[in-house]
Design an enzyme around this catalytic site. Structure first.
Site, PDB file in Angstrom:
ATOM      1  N   ARG A 186       0.841  -1.204   0.000  1.00 22.83           N
ATOM      2  CA  ARG A 186       0.000   0.000   0.000  1.00 22.83           C
ATOM      3  C   ARG A 186       0.873   1.251   0.000  1.00 22.83           C
ATOM      4  O   ARG A 186       0.600   2.219  -0.715  1.00 22.83           O
ATOM      5  CB  ARG A 186      -0.923  -0.011   1.218  1.00 22.83           C
ATOM      6  CG  ARG A 186      -1.978  -1.100   1.181  1.00 22.83           C
ATOM      7  CD  ARG A 186      -2.657  -1.279   2.534  1.00 22.83           C
ATOM      8  NE  ARG A 186      -3.341  -0.067   2.979  1.00 22.83           N
ATOM      9  CZ  ARG A 186      -3.848   0.083   4.194  1.00 22.83           C
ATOM     10  NH1 ARG A 186      -3.723  -0.881   5.097  1.00 22.83           N
ATOM     11  NH2 ARG A 186      -4.462   1.207   4.528  1.00 22.83           N
ATOM     12  N   CYS A 247      -0.768   6.318   8.801  1.00 18.38           N
ATOM     13  CA  CYS A 247      -1.161   4.992   8.310  1.00 18.38           C
ATOM     14  C   CYS A 247      -2.292   5.189   7.314  1.00 18.38           C
ATOM     15  O   CYS A 247      -2.259   6.142   6.534  1.00 18.38           O
ATOM     16  CB  CYS A 247      -1.576   4.069   9.456  1.00 18.38           C
ATOM     17  SG  CYS A 247      -2.934   4.697  10.469  1.00 18.38           S
TER      18      CYS A 247
END
Length: 294
Positions: A186, A247
């Protein structure tokens, strides 16, 4: 953040539960949260099985419901009411855990961080989480005990929270380094984000430390301070310099903040994280984002 006992073992918690005098000063919170792709019902699982005496702390309920972003920090008075309803006051020793497959190192640290943000330092994480609690053979319960409401007085600590504007200014000022807790795929833009409409990638110059790397997989507990320090250093992080954790949506970033805390380092969290950054930033303010390179 203070150096209060931030990590407790399953044995320690079991002994406290067994001691009525000690347990009366505790409030155990199951703070389990699952990503959408997990297709799991955290509260439903809690109702079926949890640590005896635990209450459920939902980061999706205890949040700013006026925000367009998921589980952003609630207003101080809303946090105070939420935890007060769970029987918590300013003298309560709060123990948080989660039932993630990663041995309790996912959403429990989000709850830990939230308490610190609102001025409560007497909060500890159960080392190994619910998974280790069960592996160690301790009893579970399906009884949700009723607790008497209490009064919690919050003291907001703004220095522990970073905003979109803080991160945007830092692109030029470079006053702190960003550590991103998402998986490397990611972060590098090669794997999908778990939320619809959000592409992968990262904030320019951020470093990647996937949150799962804080766990000693053999022991099922947090790595030693020496191992945690090596984890940061091998990722190119200078622990002597200011850091900010990010995050996907502000949950696993708290795992890195907690890990740094074990080394005596206070690391604020970018609450909006990649979801907010992706939606509000320009293509020039994103790195390795496949949508921006088409």
């Amino acid at each position: 953040m203070s150096r209060f006992q931030s990590l407790v073992s399953t044995k320690w918690l079991f002994e406290c539960i067994s001691n009525s005098n000690a347990s009366s000063k505790l409030r155990i919170l199951d703070s389990t949260f699952h990503l959408p792709k997990a297709n799991r019902d955290a509260y439903g699982e809690f109702k079926q099985k949890h640590i005896p005496g635990a209450q459920f702390f939902s980061i999706t309920d205890c949040c700013d419901h006026s925000s367009e972003y998921e589980h952003m920090l609630p207003k101080p008075q809303d946090f105070a009411k939420y935890v007060g309803d769970l029987g918590i006051n300013n003298d309560t020793h709060v123990i948080v855990y989660d039932a993630s497959d990663g041995y309790g190192f996912f959403s429990a640290q989000r709850a830990w961080w939230m308490f610190h943000v609102f001025g409560h330092e007497q909060v500890s994480v159960l080392n190994g989480g619910f998974k280790k609690w069960c592996e160690d053979g301790y009893a579970t319960s399906d009884i949700i005990e009723k607790v008497k409401k209490d009064t919690f007085i919050p003291k907001f600590r703004e220095e522990l929270v970073k905003s979109f504007e803080d991160i945007e200014r830092n692109l030029n000022e470079k006053s702190f380094e960003i550590i991103d807790a998402r998986g490397s795929d990611r972060f590098n833009g090669t794997g999908p984000e778990p939320r619809p409409g959000i592409k992968p990638g990262h904030i320019p110059s951020a470093k990647n430390i996937p949150y799962g790397t804080v766990v000693d997989k053999t022991a099922g507990t947090l790595k030693s301070p020496e191992e945690l320090k090596e984890m940061f250093v091998s990722s190119g992080i200078d622990l002597e310099q200011p850091l900010v954790a990010s995050c996907g949506s502000g949950v696993s970033a708290c795992v890195l903040s907690f890990a740094a805390f074990q080394l005596g380092k206070t690391v604020p969290v970018y609450d909006g994280a990649w979801v907010e950054w992706y939606l509000r930033s320009t293509p020039e303010q994103r790195a390795n984002c496949p949508e921006d390179t088409v």
